[in-house]
Write a protein that holds these residues in place. Structure first.
Motif, mmCIF file in Angstrom:
data_model
loop_
_atom_site.group_PDB
_atom_site.id
_atom_site.type_symbol
_atom_site.label_atom_id
_atom_site.label_comp_id
_atom_site.label_asym_id
_atom_site.label_seq_id
_atom_site.Cartn_x
_atom_site.Cartn_y
_atom_site.Cartn_z
ATOM 1 N N ARG A 192 -7.304 5.317 5.428
ATOM 2 C CA ARG A 192 -8.536 4.838 4.800
ATOM 3 C C ARG A 192 -8.220 4.279 3.411
ATOM 4 O O ARG A 192 -7.514 4.909 2.626
ATOM 5 C CB ARG A 192 -9.558 5.970 4.682
ATOM 6 C CG ARG A 192 -10.979 5.499 4.343
ATOM 7 C CD ARG A 192 -11.962 6.669 4.340
ATOM 8 N NE ARG A 192 -11.843 7.471 5.545
ATOM 9 C CZ ARG A 192 -12.445 7.160 6.711
ATOM 10 N NH1 ARG A 192 -13.173 6.068 6.801
ATOM 11 N NH2 ARG A 192 -12.293 7.944 7.751
ATOM 12 N N ILE A 193 -8.740 3.097 3.152
ATOM 13 C CA ILE A 193 -8.589 2.470 1.838
ATOM 14 C C ILE A 193 -9.824 2.798 1.003
ATOM 15 O O ILE A 193 -10.959 2.509 1.417
ATOM 16 C CB ILE A 193 -8.430 0.946 1.969
ATOM 17 C CG1 ILE A 193 -7.206 0.597 2.819
ATOM 18 C CG2 ILE A 193 -8.325 0.302 0.598
ATOM 19 C CD1 ILE A 193 -7.082 -0.871 3.161
ATOM 20 N N MET A 207 -0.596 -4.996 7.145
ATOM 21 C CA MET A 207 -1.918 -4.555 7.579
ATOM 22 C C MET A 207 -2.202 -5.186 8.933
ATOM 23 O O MET A 207 -1.944 -6.365 9.161
ATOM 24 C CB MET A 207 -2.996 -4.959 6.571
ATOM 25 C CG MET A 207 -4.403 -4.508 6.978
ATOM 26 S SD MET A 207 -5.695 -5.107 5.856
ATOM 27 C CE MET A 207 -5.380 -4.088 4.423
ATOM 28 N N THR A 209 -8.259 1.722 8.492
ATOM 29 C CA THR A 209 -7.511 0.471 8.606
ATOM 30 C C THR A 209 -6.170 0.760 9.270
ATOM 31 O O THR A 209 -5.574 1.819 9.052
ATOM 32 C CB THR A 209 -7.274 -0.148 7.216
ATOM 33 O OG1 THR A 209 -8.551 -0.446 6.618
ATOM 34 C CG2 THR A 209 -6.455 -1.431 7.296
ATOM 35 N N ASP A 266 -13.779 3.342 2.137
ATOM 36 C CA ASP A 266 -14.243 2.497 3.241
ATOM 37 C C ASP A 266 -14.879 3.342 4.341
ATOM 38 O O ASP A 266 -14.445 4.474 4.615
ATOM 39 C CB ASP A 266 -13.075 1.715 3.843
ATOM 40 C CG ASP A 266 -12.595 0.586 2.940
ATOM 41 O OD1 ASP A 266 -13.190 0.403 1.856
ATOM 42 O OD2 ASP A 266 -11.623 -0.096 3.310
ATOM 43 N N ARG A 305 -9.041 -5.354 6.872
ATOM 44 C CA ARG A 305 -9.405 -4.085 6.233
ATOM 45 C C ARG A 305 -10.627 -3.492 6.936
ATOM 46 O O ARG A 305 -11.618 -4.180 7.201
ATOM 47 C CB ARG A 305 -9.707 -4.318 4.757
ATOM 48 C CG ARG A 305 -10.147 -3.073 4.007
ATOM 49 C CD ARG A 305 -10.204 -3.314 2.524
ATOM 50 N NE ARG A 305 -10.778 -2.155 1.818
ATOM 51 C CZ ARG A 305 -10.791 -2.019 0.498
ATOM 52 N NH1 ARG A 305 -10.269 -2.975 -0.277
ATOM 53 N NH2 ARG A 305 -11.334 -0.946 -0.070
ATOM 54 N N TYR A 313 0.854 -1.188 0.000
ATOM 55 C CA TYR A 313 0.000 0.000 0.000
ATOM 56 C C TYR A 313 0.892 1.241 0.000
ATOM 57 O O TYR A 313 1.996 1.227 0.556
ATOM 58 C CB TYR A 313 -0.909 0.038 1.235
ATOM 59 C CG TYR A 313 -2.080 -0.908 1.167
ATOM 60 C CD1 TYR A 313 -3.292 -0.505 0.616
ATOM 61 C CD2 TYR A 313 -1.970 -2.208 1.657
ATOM 62 C CE1 TYR A 313 -4.375 -1.374 0.545
ATOM 63 C CE2 TYR A 313 -3.037 -3.089 1.591
ATOM 64 C CZ TYR A 313 -4.244 -2.664 1.041
ATOM 65 O OH TYR A 313 -5.309 -3.533 0.967
#
Length: 601
Positions: A200-201, A251, A208, A204, A255, A177
């Motif tokens: 933030r992905i 991560m 995360t 969403d 998520r 990422y």
């Protein structure tokens, strides 16, 4: 050894509707020999390494803060809460509270560095990390080889933590990422080795969490150190991420689970922050007592003046009550963790659920003890007079360091509202039966009061009855408010805060009473007259708060006959049969402090 099950443990928030026996609470007098040795080790470190060097912390010697952190790492104290499998000591929740308590007394700068690293810097990986993540990072964090920092707050995301704008974009090949954004007020940023970063992905709903190694060549930069009112040698910087590459395997949890991580980390942080204020109170009180004994005016020490003695007694009393409540809650959490583990849960799951169960108490303690240390240090300055205002004495730095405690780990205003909000949610889920007791109180209000004077021959008989009545006062106000506003209650913030203050004082007063009652059964009441006086004094003060906040709450939603009935009930549930001589209680406490020349409880 008898196995503790979840059914044996009072649930979080249940103290309001369930009587607790003194035998069922843990107190500092119950410390094991191992815990006493741990306490003495920590205290010796602080007295040798931290306290004599307070001027270095006040002069913003960040390198010295880092050096002290490495020394405490060599003692193993950074890994007290870390499982042995990952290089820690694997000790229980009470032990971790004890270390937080006694390592934090000398300066807020070191206390913040320690708390940020062991709590929000290490704990998210310990509790949410994969096995590979834990093996890779936690041993380094537990030993002090690496230090951690926590990147949640942004210029536009403070109390509303889930509103952060920092973005995480998955690379085209799906291997990493790229994180871009700005974080602020990051403790330990200046010397940390890794960050727990929330981003933030895409779009969403929830943020995360990621484990990000601190590599300036990877798009990580910082502003200069912030210049702060207090905790001056705690490294605090803004951190900027610009297309910072983070492997997908870094991560944390799943998520969109960052907000959950953040909230649970704050629950643990709140109770440990309360613990971290305790020894500061003891040291401030001791400093005030010593000065009062040494300072002569009108040919006598000022410790002989009633106005000074009242202050000393109140300072000691708040410290005693806070200590009683913190260790009571810590043991409740520890018992819940052990019960979960006994039923087959992993350490991660057991600790998360154990702390989450007592989130109400965590918020209560954070508010109460952070405000008590502020008041205590303020009175310390007053006792020292002009010298208290001078940087040549430790009082002014204690006051400045204390101020941040009401802000971080969620402001006290947020935590007050959380107390009541979480209680209502637990009631709706059936975890705490509030409706039944609240209805009984409503029925009782319609009945004829019992004017017969009870038998108060046993120690604390009247005090425990009064605690029970204060709980009824809370149920009366809170129950009526819920009935009035229903789901809209959360929008009535001043009412929530008034109800929260009632809750807070009930928990601390009950904790002080139960601790002292338990002590009296082992040592004899005649041996602990000062502790008895502190428990009675705290309850007296708590009752005044319940009266004032109860009136405020009632007036905010009730009028006419309903208001008159509720106010009558408030008077009924806050009335002493035999009001204590408060001046005499303070004199009893102050006499012991002056004689011993330090906080001696």
């Amino acid at each position: 050894m008898e196995t503790i099950t979840e059914k044996d443990i009072t649930r979080g928030g249940q103290f309001l509707v369930k009587e607790t026996k003194c035998e069922d609470v843990f107190t500092p007098e119950d410390f094991s020999e191992e815990q006493i040795m741990m306490r003495d080790t920590v205290r010796e470190f602080v007295d040798k390494e931290i306290w004599p060097n307070k001027d270095r912390f006040e002069n913003k010697d960040y390198a010295f803060t880092e050096a002290c952190m490495r020394k405490v790492g060599e003692l193993g104290l950074l890994g007290v809460a870390v499982p042995e499998a990952y290089g820690g000591l694997g000790m229980g929740f009470v032990d971790t509270m004890l270390v937080c308590d006694y390592i934090s007394g000398a300066t807020g700068s070191f206390s913040t560095a320690f708390g940020a690293h062991t709590g929000i810097g290490t704990m998210p990986i310990t509790l949410y990390g994969t096995e590979e993540q834990k093996k890779k990072y936690v041993p380094k964090l537990a030993s002090g080889e690496w230090f951690g920092a926590y990147c949640l707050t942004e210029p536009g995301a403070g109390s509303d933590a889930n509103s952060g704008k920092t973005k995480a974009v998955l690379s085209e090949d799906g291997t990493h990422y790229k994180i871009t954004g700005q974080k602020m007020w990051i403790s330990n940023a200046g010397f940390c080795s890794l960050f727990i970063v929330f981003a933030r992905i895409e779009d969403d709903k929830n943020i995360t969490g990621f484990i990000v190694e601190n590599d300036p060549s990877n798009g990580i930069s910082m502003n200069e150190e912030e210049h702060k009112l207090g905790i001056r040698a705690s490294s605090t910087r803004q951190v900027f991420f610009s297309d910072t590459k983070v492997p997908v395997e870094n991560m944390l949890a799943g998520r969109g689970e960052g907000f959950k991580i953040a909230m649970n980390a704050l629950n643990v942080g709140r109770i440990k922050l309360a613990g971290a204020c305790l020894d500061a109170q003891r040291r401030v009180t001791s400093g005030a007592v010593k000065y009062a004994n040494e300072r002569f005016q009108f040919n006598v020490p000022i410790s002989s003046f009633g106005a000074i003695r009242a202050k000393l007694a109140e300072m000691a009393t708040s410290a005693y009550a806070g200590e009683s409540a913190c260790y009571r809650a810590a043991k409740s959490i520890e018992d819940r963790i052990k019960a979960r583990e006994a039923e087959g849960a992993s350490h991660q799951e057991a600790e998360l659920k154990g702390v989450e169960e007592f989130a109400i108490e965590c918020s209560i303690l954070k508010v109460a003890v952070s405000e008590d240390i502020q008041n205590c240090s303020d009175e310390g300055i007053q006792i020292l007079g002009g010298m208290g205002f001078s940087e040549d004495t430790p009082m002014e730095s204690a006051w400045r360091d204390a101020r941040i405690a009401r802000i971080y780990e969620g402001t006290n205003e947020i935590n007050r509202m959380l107390c009541v909000g979480m209680l209502v949610k637990k009631a709706m889920k059936g975890h705490v039966d509030l409706l039944g007791p609240a209805m009984k109180v409503a029925e009782e209000l319609m009945g004829i009061p019992d004017f017969e004077i009870p038998d108060y021959s046993e120690l604390f008989a009247e005090e425990k009855e009064l605690i029970g009545k204060l709980k009824k006062a809370f149920l009366m106000v809170a129950g009526s408010a819920v009935q009035k506003y229903g789901p809209d209650l959360e929008s009535h913030q001043q009412l929530l805060m008034a109800a929260a203050d009632m809750m807070i004082e009930i928990y601390l007063a009950e904790s002080a009473i139960l601790r002292t009652e338990k002590m009296a059964k082992t040592k004899g009441a005649d041996q602990i007259k000062e502790q008895i006086a502190m428990a009675q004094l705290y309850l007296y003060n708590a009752t005044d708060v319940v009266i004032a906040k109860g009136k405020e709450g009632i007036a905010s939603f009730a009028t006419g006959d309903e208001q008159r009935m509720l106010l009558m009930g408030l008077r009924r549930y806050t009335k002493y049969t035999n009001m204590p001589n408060v001046v005499e209680l303070r004199e009893t406490i102050a006499s012991k402090l002056v004689e011993e020349n330090h906080y001696c409880f």
